[in-house]
Design an enzyme around this catalytic site. Structure first.
Site, PDB file in Angstrom:
ATOM      1  N   CYS A 120       0.846  -1.193   0.000  1.00 27.99           N
ATOM      2  CA  CYS A 120       0.000   0.000   0.000  1.00 27.99           C
ATOM      3  C   CYS A 120       0.885   1.248   0.000  1.00 27.99           C
ATOM      4  CB  CYS A 120      -0.901  -0.013   1.223  1.00 27.99           C
ATOM      5  SG  CYS A 120      -1.716   1.569   1.560  1.00 27.99           S
ATOM      6  N   GLU A 121       0.637   2.147  -0.953  1.00 26.09           N
ATOM      7  CA  GLU A 121       1.483   3.333  -1.055  1.00 26.09           C
ATOM      8  C   GLU A 121       1.181   4.379   0.018  1.00 26.09           C
ATOM      9  OE1 GLU A 121      -0.701   6.139  -4.360  1.00 26.09           O
ATOM     10  OE2 GLU A 121       0.545   4.505  -5.097  1.00 26.09           O
ATOM     11  N   HIS A 122       0.090   4.211   0.753  1.00 20.77           N
ATOM     12  CA  HIS A 122      -0.274   5.194   1.783  1.00 20.77           C
ATOM     13  C   HIS A 122       0.414   4.924   3.120  1.00 20.77           C
ATOM     14  CE1 HIS A 122      -4.117   5.515  -0.798  1.00 20.77           C
ATOM     15  NE2 HIS A 122      -3.255   6.433  -1.161  1.00 20.77           N
ATOM     16  N   HIS A 123       0.599   3.636   3.442  1.00 23.59           N
ATOM     17  CA  HIS A 123       1.218   3.298   4.726  1.00 23.59           C
ATOM     18  C   HIS A 123       2.384   2.321   4.596  1.00 23.59           C
ATOM     19  CE1 HIS A 123      -2.813   4.735   6.019  1.00 23.59           C
ATOM     20  NE2 HIS A 123      -2.130   5.230   7.026  1.00 23.59           N
ATOM     21  N   GLN A 161      -4.919  -0.666  -5.044  1.00 23.62           N
ATOM     22  CA  GLN A 161      -5.436  -1.855  -5.735  1.00 23.62           C
ATOM     23  C   GLN A 161      -6.162  -1.501  -7.024  1.00 23.62           C
ATOM     24  OE1 GLN A 161      -7.241  -4.781  -3.151  1.00 23.62           O
ATOM     25  NE2 GLN A 161      -8.617  -5.486  -4.770  1.00 23.62           N
ATOM     26  N   HIS A 189      -5.815  -5.724   2.912  1.00 22.14           N
ATOM     27  CA  HIS A 189      -4.897  -4.602   3.076  1.00 22.14           C
ATOM     28  C   HIS A 189      -4.531  -4.509   4.558  1.00 22.14           C
ATOM     29  CE1 HIS A 189      -5.650  -2.440  -0.914  1.00 22.14           C
ATOM     30  NE2 HIS A 189      -6.409  -3.525  -0.955  1.00 22.14           N
ATOM     31  N   CYS A 191      -3.076  -2.208   5.982  1.00 25.34           N
ATOM     32  CA  CYS A 191      -3.310  -0.867   6.514  1.00 25.34           C
ATOM     33  C   CYS A 191      -4.720  -0.766   7.105  1.00 25.34           C
ATOM     34  CB  CYS A 191      -3.109   0.200   5.430  1.00 25.34           C
ATOM     35  SG  CYS A 191      -4.137  -0.011   3.980  1.00 25.34           S
TER      36      CYS A 191
END
Length: 230
Positions: A120-123, A161, A189, A191
């Protein structure tokens, strides 16, 4: 003089139609930035990441003289470059042998339950699941394992995703020159599962259907039936 040569190489790579916007999303389009990272060797990248991760661990209050932790920055750096983010490097793009569909197979081909292991590119936490990919030949076919390689290549980068699902379809569409491609991904996920709401049971399903898979309800139903979805 060397800088000029490098600039020309960069310009050529930026204009290469093989890498369009959706397929290169999350890759820095300006290869001249970040200290010319495109021209850095994997060893140089690993060394830079190692130093930065060492500092992160120090800030967290970890004892960097501990035998168990001392080599962790190098291990993490190698993992980033050689494994879980290897899809950021265009040189790792899979090479495919495309064959003429001489046997005139004109039904859908499905490769299901392909392992998806992304980040996941956010976390920067794992995304783990399965992809189901199908296409209808327009005169060309590809080896089955190559479909798995496409999924793996685009998964090996910081992702969302939704984008990953689109990238898989667009890559196959371009490679096989067919408008009839489908991909469904179901994944967990971490996250969501391990932080924040901490919902360990939920999963995410994304769908990208183009051509006959989108327009023809019978073809769509057949695809969903074969992968076990209603």
């Amino acid at each position: 003089m060397m800088e000029g040569k490098q600039h020309n190489k960069i310009k050529k790579r930026k204009l290469n139609p093989k890498y369009n916007s959706i397929l290169t999303h999350s890759i820095n389009p300006d290869f001249t930035s970040q200290n010319n990272v495109y021209f850095m060797s994997d060893e140089e990248k690993i060394e830079k990441i190692k130093k930065h991760f060492f500092q992160i661990m120090e800030v967290l209050g970890l004892d960097m003289n501990d035998d168990s932790l001392r080599r962790t920055p190098k291990r993490v750096a190698k993992m980033f470059i050689q494994e879980i983010f290897s899809g950021l490097n265009p040189k790792n793009t899979p090479h495919f042998s495309i064959f003429e569909n001489k046997y005139k197979y004109n039904q859908m081909l499905i490769e299901k339950n392909i392992t998806v292991y992304s980040t996941c590119e956010h976390h920067f936490l794992p995304i783990i699941g399965k992809a189901h990919v199908g296409y209808i030949s327009n005169g060309k076919v590809v080896g089955l394992s190559k479909i798995n390689r496409i999924v793996n290549f685009y998964a090996k980068r910081p992702q969302v995703q939704e984008r990953l699902t689109i990238q898989i379809v667009q890559s196959l569409k371009k490679m096989l020159e067919t408008q009839d491609v489908a991909c469904i991904i179901e994944a967990k996920h971490l996250c969501v599962n391990s932080r924040g709401i901490k919902d360990t049971d939920s999963s995410t399903v994304t769908t990208e259907l183009i051509g006959s898979f989108k327009k023809n309800s019978e073809i769509r139903k057949e695809f969903l039936h074969h992968i076990g979805l209603k």
